[in-house]
Design a protein around this motif. Structure first.
Motif, PDB file in Angstrom:
ATOM      1  N   THR A  45       0.823  -1.199   0.000  1.00 31.72           N
ATOM      2  CA  THR A  45       0.000   0.000   0.000  1.00 31.72           C
ATOM      3  C   THR A  45       0.858   1.250   0.000  1.00 31.72           C
ATOM      4  O   THR A  45       2.062   1.189   0.262  1.00 31.72           O
ATOM      5  CB  THR A  45      -0.912   0.034   1.243  1.00 31.72           C
ATOM      6  N   THR A  46       0.236   2.363  -0.266  1.00 27.16           N
ATOM      7  CA  THR A  46       0.946   3.635  -0.220  1.00 27.16           C
ATOM      8  C   THR A  46       1.515   3.881   1.171  1.00 27.16           C
ATOM      9  O   THR A  46       2.638   4.355   1.320  1.00 27.16           O
ATOM     10  CB  THR A  46       0.009   4.784  -0.637  1.00 27.16           C
ATOM     11  N   VAL A  47       0.752   3.535   2.193  1.00 36.70           N
ATOM     12  CA  VAL A  47       1.214   3.740   3.573  1.00 36.70           C
ATOM     13  C   VAL A  47       2.455   2.902   3.849  1.00 36.70           C
ATOM     14  O   VAL A  47       3.443   3.390   4.409  1.00 36.70           O
ATOM     15  CB  VAL A  47       0.085   3.415   4.585  1.00 36.70           C
ATOM     16  N   SER A  48       2.435   1.627   3.439  1.00 36.14           N
ATOM     17  CA  SER A  48       3.603   0.773   3.696  1.00 36.14           C
ATOM     18  C   SER A  48       4.805   1.230   2.869  1.00 36.14           C
ATOM     19  O   SER A  48       5.939   1.221   3.354  1.00 36.14           O
ATOM     20  CB  SER A  48       3.279  -0.698   3.441  1.00 36.14           C
ATOM     21  N   ALA A  49       4.574   1.656   1.623  1.00 38.92           N
ATOM     22  CA  ALA A  49       5.678   2.147   0.794  1.00 38.92           C
ATOM     23  C   ALA A  49       6.269   3.417   1.399  1.00 38.92           C
ATOM     24  O   ALA A  49       7.496   3.570   1.463  1.00 38.92           O
ATOM     25  CB  ALA A  49       5.189   2.415  -0.624  1.00 38.92           C
ATOM     26  N   ARG A  50       5.413   4.318   1.838  1.00 42.11           N
ATOM     27  CA  ARG A  50       5.889   5.558   2.456  1.00 42.11           C
ATOM     28  C   ARG A  50       6.721   5.248   3.688  1.00 42.11           C
ATOM     29  O   ARG A  50       7.764   5.844   3.926  1.00 42.11           O
ATOM     30  CB  ARG A  50       4.704   6.459   2.815  1.00 42.11           C
ATOM     31  N   LYS A  51       6.271   4.274   4.480  1.00 45.41           N
ATOM     32  CA  LYS A  51       6.988   3.884   5.698  1.00 45.41           C
ATOM     33  C   LYS A  51       8.376   3.333   5.338  1.00 45.41           C
ATOM     34  O   LYS A  51       9.353   3.606   6.032  1.00 45.41           O
ATOM     35  CB  LYS A  51       6.165   2.828   6.441  1.00 45.41           C
ATOM     36  N   GLN A  52       8.460   2.546   4.256  1.00 39.69           N
ATOM     37  CA  GLN A  52       9.744   1.986   3.835  1.00 39.69           C
ATOM     38  C   GLN A  52      10.702   3.066   3.342  1.00 39.69           C
ATOM     39  O   GLN A  52      11.906   2.972   3.576  1.00 39.69           O
ATOM     40  CB  GLN A  52       9.543   0.978   2.702  1.00 39.69           C
ATOM     41  N   LEU A  53      10.174   4.072   2.670  1.00 37.02           N
ATOM     42  CA  LEU A  53      11.016   5.117   2.094  1.00 37.02           C
ATOM     43  C   LEU A  53      11.301   6.256   3.067  1.00 37.02           C
ATOM     44  O   LEU A  53      12.216   7.058   2.839  1.00 37.02           O
ATOM     45  CB  LEU A  53      10.367   5.669   0.830  1.00 37.02           C
ATOM     46  N   SER A  91       4.961  12.412   3.337  1.00 36.49           N
ATOM     47  CA  SER A  91       5.438  12.477   1.944  1.00 36.49           C
ATOM     48  C   SER A  91       6.032  13.832   1.586  1.00 36.49           C
ATOM     49  O   SER A  91       6.013  14.242   0.428  1.00 36.49           O
ATOM     50  CB  SER A  91       4.333  12.112   0.949  1.00 36.49           C
ATOM     51  N   ASN A  92       6.585  14.526   2.567  1.00 35.94           N
ATOM     52  CA  ASN A  92       7.318  15.753   2.301  1.00 35.94           C
ATOM     53  C   ASN A  92       8.768  15.370   2.011  1.00 35.94           C
ATOM     54  O   ASN A  92       9.403  14.668   2.793  1.00 35.94           O
ATOM     55  CB  ASN A  92       7.261  16.704   3.497  1.00 35.94           C
ATOM     56  N   LEU A  93       9.260  15.836   0.881  1.00 36.60           N
ATOM     57  CA  LEU A  93      10.597  15.503   0.424  1.00 36.60           C
ATOM     58  C   LEU A  93      11.495  16.719   0.496  1.00 36.60           C
ATOM     59  O   LEU A  93      11.086  17.827   0.154  1.00 36.60           O
ATOM     60  CB  LEU A  93      10.539  15.031  -1.040  1.00 36.60           C
ATOM     61  N   LYS A  94      12.714  16.497   0.925  1.00 37.32           N
ATOM     62  CA  LYS A  94      13.758  17.515   0.851  1.00 37.32           C
ATOM     63  C   LYS A  94      14.955  16.818   0.233  1.00 37.32           C
ATOM     64  O   LYS A  94      15.369  15.752   0.698  1.00 37.32           O
ATOM     65  CB  LYS A  94      14.114  18.067   2.225  1.00 37.32           C
ATOM     66  N   GLY A 130       9.370  19.680  -1.185  1.00 36.48           N
ATOM     67  CA  GLY A 130       7.970  19.663  -1.585  1.00 36.48           C
ATOM     68  C   GLY A 130       7.382  18.299  -1.305  1.00 36.48           C
ATOM     69  O   GLY A 130       8.013  17.448  -0.690  1.00 36.48           O
ATOM     70  N   ARG A 131       6.187  18.087  -1.775  1.00 34.86           N
ATOM     71  CA  ARG A 131       5.496  16.808  -1.546  1.00 34.86           C
ATOM     72  C   ARG A 131       5.747  15.867  -2.712  1.00 34.86           C
ATOM     73  O   ARG A 131       6.015  16.296  -3.822  1.00 34.86           O
ATOM     74  CB  ARG A 131       4.008  17.045  -1.369  1.00 34.86           C
ATOM     75  N   VAL A 132       5.649  14.581  -2.408  1.00 37.14           N
ATOM     76  CA  VAL A 132       5.744  13.568  -3.454  1.00 37.14           C
ATOM     77  C   VAL A 132       4.530  12.660  -3.380  1.00 37.14           C
ATOM     78  O   VAL A 132       3.917  12.507  -2.320  1.00 37.14           O
ATOM     79  CB  VAL A 132       7.029  12.716  -3.342  1.00 37.14           C
ATOM     80  N   ALA A 133       4.189  12.088  -4.518  1.00 34.05           N
ATOM     81  CA  ALA A 133       3.149  11.069  -4.595  1.00 34.05           C
ATOM     82  C   ALA A 133       3.852   9.742  -4.833  1.00 34.05           C
ATOM     83  O   ALA A 133       4.706   9.639  -5.718  1.00 34.05           O
ATOM     84  CB  ALA A 133       2.182  11.381  -5.726  1.00 34.05           C
ATOM     85  N   ILE A 134       3.504   8.741  -4.041  1.00 35.65           N
ATOM     86  CA  ILE A 134       4.126   7.417  -4.146  1.00 35.65           C
ATOM     87  C   ILE A 134       3.096   6.440  -4.698  1.00 35.65           C
ATOM     88  O   ILE A 134       1.984   6.355  -4.188  1.00 35.65           O
ATOM     89  CB  ILE A 134       4.634   6.944  -2.768  1.00 35.65           C
ATOM     90  N   THR A 185       6.794   4.003  -8.202  1.00 33.58           N
ATOM     91  CA  THR A 185       7.190   5.327  -8.670  1.00 33.58           C
ATOM     92  C   THR A 185       7.002   6.378  -7.584  1.00 33.58           C
ATOM     93  O   THR A 185       6.158   6.240  -6.701  1.00 33.58           O
ATOM     94  CB  THR A 185       6.377   5.760  -9.903  1.00 33.58           C
ATOM     95  N   VAL A 186       7.818   7.404  -7.697  1.00 36.34           N
ATOM     96  CA  VAL A 186       7.733   8.582  -6.837  1.00 36.34           C
ATOM     97  C   VAL A 186       7.649   9.781  -7.774  1.00 36.34           C
ATOM     98  O   VAL A 186       8.478   9.938  -8.669  1.00 36.34           O
ATOM     99  CB  VAL A 186       8.975   8.711  -5.928  1.00 36.34           C
ATOM    100  N   THR A 187       6.633  10.608  -7.573  1.00 38.07           N
ATOM    101  CA  THR A 187       6.443  11.797  -8.406  1.00 38.07           C
ATOM    102  C   THR A 187       6.531  13.030  -7.528  1.00 38.07           C
ATOM    103  O   THR A 187       5.792  13.163  -6.555  1.00 38.07           O
ATOM    104  CB  THR A 187       5.059  11.765  -9.098  1.00 38.07           C
ATOM    105  N   TYR A 188       7.445  13.921  -7.866  1.00 34.73           N
ATOM    106  CA  TYR A 188       7.596  15.182  -7.142  1.00 34.73           C
ATOM    107  C   TYR A 188       6.454  16.105  -7.522  1.00 34.73           C
ATOM    108  O   TYR A 188       6.135  16.261  -8.698  1.00 34.73           O
ATOM    109  CB  TYR A 188       8.943  15.819  -7.481  1.00 34.73           C
TER     110      TYR A 188
END
Length: 180
Positions: free
Chosen positions: A34-42, A75-78, A107-111, A117-120
């Motif tokens: 899921t998006t939540v699990s992917a976000r947690k891994q990244l 999902s905030n990216l720096k 900025g934010r990313v979509a996973i 994929t990761v989209t800025y």
């Protein structure tokens, strides 16, 4: 009247059977991907280990560069790349010009865990959708506007790649986690 009473009884029996069936039938909980699990891994802080850049005509280089990437639970990216002079020269040798030795943004990313994929998502992304300058940035394989494909190896190494429109790999960055 008899028909409506009988129909009501059948509906009641049907609902009772369905409810009983729900108690004994396992419920699918969905994919663990899921998006939540992917976000947690990244999520976390990462340090750039290597970068390989390919030009559209097939030339490639491994520029001398340092970098940091931070992704939080929202999902905030720096991200920041620091190119050495020789790294900038190496990029120019294959036809890419970096205007600054330090490239950073946040900025934010979509996973998307199914496509990996990761989209800025630039803060002004909606306003820039048809911006010619933004389209020109996408021609640069280092531009954040590119879709990033990610893989997370069992040793914890994160690899991000971008592709040219023809599907060939444009960049490959390898990251090591700096925090658990």
């Amino acid at each position: 009247m008899k028909r409506s009473v009988i129909a009501g009884l059948w509906m009641t029996v049907g609902l009772a059977v369905a409810a009983a069936g729900c108690k004994t039938t396992p419920v699918a909980t969905g994919s663990a991907n899921t998006t939540v699990s992917a976000r947690k891994q990244l999520e976390g802080q990462w340090v750039l280990a290597t970068m390989t850049v390919n030009s559209a005509d097939g030339k490639h280089v491994t520029p001398q560069v340092a970098g940091d990437l931070t992704l939080d639970e929202f999902s905030n990216l720096k991200i920041e790349y620091r190119l050495s002079d020789s790294g900038r020269s190496a990029l120019e040798g294959i036809g890419l010009k970096s205007p600054n030795p330090v490239v950073s943004t946040s900025g934010r990313v979509a996973i998307d865990p199914q496509r990996h994929t990761v989209t800025y998502m630039a803060p002004d992304a909606n306003a820039r959708a048809l911006d010619a300058d933004a389209a020109a940035l996408r021609a640069n394989p280092l531009a954040l506007e590119h879709l990033r494909y990610y893989t997370l190896a069992s040793n914890g190494t994160l690899t991000l790649t971008t592709r040219f429109e023809n599907g060939k790999e444009a960049t490959r960055t390898t990251w090591k986690r700096s925090t658990p």
